[in-house]
Design an enzyme around this catalytic site. Structure first.
Site, PDB file in Angstrom:
ATOM      1  N   HIS A   1       1.104  34.345  -2.408  1.00 42.58           N
ATOM      2  CA  HIS A   1       0.906  33.542  -1.191  1.00 42.58           C
ATOM      3  C   HIS A   1       1.617  32.188  -1.250  1.00 42.58           C
ATOM      4  O   HIS A   1       1.691  31.495  -0.232  1.00 42.58           O
ATOM      5  CB  HIS A   1      -0.588  33.295  -0.935  1.00 42.58           C
ATOM      6  CG  HIS A   1      -1.386  34.540  -0.697  1.00 42.58           C
ATOM      7  ND1 HIS A   1      -1.094  35.418   0.329  1.00 42.58           N
ATOM      8  CD2 HIS A   1      -2.448  35.072  -1.354  1.00 42.58           C
ATOM      9  CE1 HIS A   1      -1.958  36.428   0.289  1.00 42.58           C
ATOM     10  NE2 HIS A   1      -2.785  36.244  -0.727  1.00 42.58           N
TER      11      HIS A   1
ATOM     12  N   ASP B   1      -0.314  44.350  -3.352  1.00 38.62           N
ATOM     13  CA  ASP B   1      -1.615  43.680  -3.233  1.00 38.62           C
ATOM     14  C   ASP B   1      -2.201  43.982  -1.850  1.00 38.62           C
ATOM     15  O   ASP B   1      -1.463  44.214  -0.888  1.00 38.62           O
ATOM     16  CB  ASP B   1      -1.436  42.163  -3.414  1.00 38.62           C
ATOM     17  CG  ASP B   1      -2.750  41.415  -3.471  1.00 38.62           C
ATOM     18  OD1 ASP B   1      -3.262  41.218  -4.581  1.00 38.62           O
ATOM     19  OD2 ASP B   1      -3.277  41.041  -2.390  1.00 38.62           O
TER      20      ASP B   1
ATOM     21  N   HIS C   1      -3.453  41.954   0.162  1.00 35.02           N
ATOM     22  CA  HIS C   1      -3.085  40.901   1.113  1.00 35.02           C
ATOM     23  C   HIS C   1      -1.567  40.800   1.268  1.00 35.02           C
ATOM     24  O   HIS C   1      -0.818  41.050   0.326  1.00 35.02           O
ATOM     25  CB  HIS C   1      -3.625  39.548   0.639  1.00 35.02           C
ATOM     26  CG  HIS C   1      -5.124  39.539   0.446  1.00 35.02           C
ATOM     27  ND1 HIS C   1      -5.721  39.804  -0.767  1.00 35.02           N
ATOM     28  CD2 HIS C   1      -6.125  39.300   1.325  1.00 35.02           C
ATOM     29  CE1 HIS C   1      -7.041  39.724  -0.640  1.00 35.02           C
ATOM     30  NE2 HIS C   1      -7.314  39.425   0.620  1.00 35.02           N
TER      31      HIS C   1
ATOM     32  N   ASP D   1      -6.793  44.849  -5.562  1.00 37.89           N
ATOM     33  CA  ASP D   1      -7.874  44.591  -4.605  1.00 37.89           C
ATOM     34  C   ASP D   1      -7.873  45.610  -3.470  1.00 37.89           C
ATOM     35  O   ASP D   1      -8.690  45.534  -2.549  1.00 37.89           O
ATOM     36  CB  ASP D   1      -7.828  43.143  -4.069  1.00 37.89           C
ATOM     37  CG  ASP D   1      -6.422  42.651  -3.765  1.00 37.89           C
ATOM     38  OD1 ASP D   1      -5.462  43.446  -3.841  1.00 37.89           O
ATOM     39  OD2 ASP D   1      -6.289  41.449  -3.435  1.00 37.89           O
TER      40      ASP D   1
HETATM   41  C1  FKS Z   1     -12.645  34.065   0.900  1.00 36.96           C
HETATM   42  C2  FKS Z   1     -11.557  33.283   1.550  1.00 36.96           C
HETATM   43  C3  FKS Z   1     -10.342  34.120   1.784  1.00 36.96           C
HETATM   44  C4  FKS Z   1      -8.304  34.426   0.635  1.00 36.96           C
HETATM   45  C5  FKS Z   1      -7.896  35.666  -0.065  1.00 36.96           C
HETATM   46  C6  FKS Z   1      -6.861  35.371  -1.106  1.00 36.96           C
HETATM   47  C7  FKS Z   1      -6.338  36.639  -1.700  1.00 36.96           C
HETATM   48  C8  FKS Z   1      -5.477  36.356  -2.892  1.00 36.96           C
HETATM   49  C9  FKS Z   1      -4.678  37.559  -3.380  1.00 36.96           C
HETATM   50  C10 FKS Z   1      -3.880  37.151  -4.614  1.00 36.96           C
HETATM   51  F1  FKS Z   1      -3.150  38.182  -5.049  1.00 36.96           F
HETATM   52  F2  FKS Z   1      -3.070  36.164  -4.352  1.00 36.96           F
HETATM   53  F3  FKS Z   1      -4.682  36.822  -5.609  1.00 36.96           F
HETATM   54  N1  FKS Z   1      -9.678  34.260   0.578  1.00 36.96           N
HETATM   55  N2  FKS Z   1     -13.644  33.165   0.425  1.00 36.96           N
HETATM   56  O1  FKS Z   1      -5.529  38.626  -3.727  1.00 36.96           O
HETATM   57  O2  FKS Z   1      -3.803  38.032  -2.400  1.00 36.96           O
HETATM   58 ZN    ZN Z   2      -4.954  40.126  -2.663  1.00 34.14          ZN
END
Ligand code: FKS
Ligand code: ZN
Length: 340
Positions: A161, A197, A199, A282
């Site tokens: 990110h 991932d 996300h 994830d």
């Molecule tokens: C939850 C708030 C939202 C954002 C999610 C971030 C995901 C991070 C990820 C990484 F690979 F970068 F670690 N959270 N309290 O899994 O994409």
């Molecule tokens: Zn993620």
């Protein structure tokens, strides 16, 4: 398979994050890598090697120097104003019509200036941990440039990110981008980055947007309902240098594997000399903050399929928050990758 690891990741341990309107313990914590390390050891993977320190050059090859300076100083500046008892978190960002040409002077304004979410705590050890993670990715890339078929950068905090001049989503420095640019600087004409991932890898997309020498692909939860919300749609092709494959809630192996085939076919068409994989697990059915339905055994199939490209590959650890099955999911992926 080479595995690169640095214990300095422990220095990033936020106290709390905002989730669903509450302050809860952070999901992205040192225990994640403990679990993976333990599973790899138990399954007989080679012992990890420490990263080399090549200074700031691999980092500033993909991040703006002013952003890197901000990260190095942020905790110090925060403590001078607020003391050391909380994490440094932003609370205000620019909206349309506000100025982006003036970096605020105070630390509260600067946190908002360089970030895009409130879920990414800066702590006393953030710079040490994030820069160690970048070195781990850089060293994994050097191992592959020196002839290893594949190297695994077992690092955190994650990176995909983080953009050339922003942090967010638990990410500060983009290790996958460091590795991809490292391949380029070592003479590989075309590099591909495959982000699996859950996300969307918005930082990686931004860093290489419009660059035909680094083709980027991301398979992820549709941003219409999932973080990072404001990038990751299928129409973002960056002039033919990027591909997004957004997927619905509940995605299981049947639809995931079809999307993966589309991504791999596109990568093969680009004919890269090296591959960087942003590996998040994830996408697992039991992940506490995600909503796909992949099973542990599916990671072996994903790894096998990516390994079958036959490319020199750096695998960079990204997300995955179900600590009890993180190790198994990562090990399955790596074992699948190494099958032939
Ligand atoms: C939850 C708030 C939202 C954002 C999610 C971030 C995901 C991070 C990820 C990484 F690979 F970068 F670690 N959270 N309290 O899994 O994409
Ligand atoms: Zn993620």
């Amino acid at each position: 398979m080479k595995i690169v690891y640095c214990p300095d990741h422990r220095l990033q341990h936020g106290r709390a994050e905002l989730a669903d309107g509450r302050l809860v313990p952070v999901f992205e914590h040192p225990g994640r890598l403990d679990a993976i390390l333990e599973a790899l050891h138990r399954r007989g993977f080679p012992e990890p090697v420490p990263p080399e320190d090549r200074g700031l050059a691999p980092i500033t090859a993909v991040h703006e120097p002013a952003y890197v300076e901000f990260l190095q100083r942020a905790w110090h500046d925060w403590v001078a104003v607020h003391g050391p008892d909380g994490d440094a978190l932003p609370l205000s960002w620019r909206a349309p019509g506000m100025r982006e040409d003036r970096e605020p002077e105070g630390i509260d304004g600067r946190l908002g200036y360089w970030s895009f979410d409130a879920g990414t705590p800066i702590t006393a050890g953030t710079w040490a941990a994030a820069s160690a993670a970048a070195r781990v990715a850089d060293t994994a890339r050097m191992q592959v440039s020196a002839g290893a078929r594949v190297a695994f950068a077992l690092a955190r905090p994650p990176g995909h990110h983080a953009g050339s001049r922003f942090y967010g989503g638990y990410c500060f420095l983009n290790g996958a981008a460091v590795a991809a640019q490292g391949f380029r600087d070592a003479g590989v004409a075309r590099v591909a980055v495959l982000d699996v991932d859950y996300h969307h890898g918005n930082g990686t997309q931004q860093i290489f947007a419009g660059r035909a020498d680094v083709f980027t692909v991301s398979l992820h939860a549709d941003p219409s309902f999932s973080f990072p919300f404001f990038l990751g749609h299928a129409d973002e092709t960056e002039g033919g240098t990027h591909m997004n494959i957004p997927l619905p809630r509940g995605t299981d192996w049947l639809s995931y594997s079809a999307a993966l085939e589309t991504a791999l076919a596109r990568i093969e068409r680009q004919d890269p000399g090296a591959l960087v994989v942003s590996l998040g697990v994830d996408t697992w059915e039991g992940d506490p903050i995600c909503s796909f339905a992949l099973k542990t055994t599916d990671y072996r199939r994903i790894g096998r399929r990516i390994g079958a490209l036959g490319l020199p590959t750096v695998i960079v650890m990204e997300g995955g928050y179900a600590v009890e099955s993180l190790g198994a999911n990562v090990a399955e992926f790596l074992e699948g990758f190494a099958e032939r």
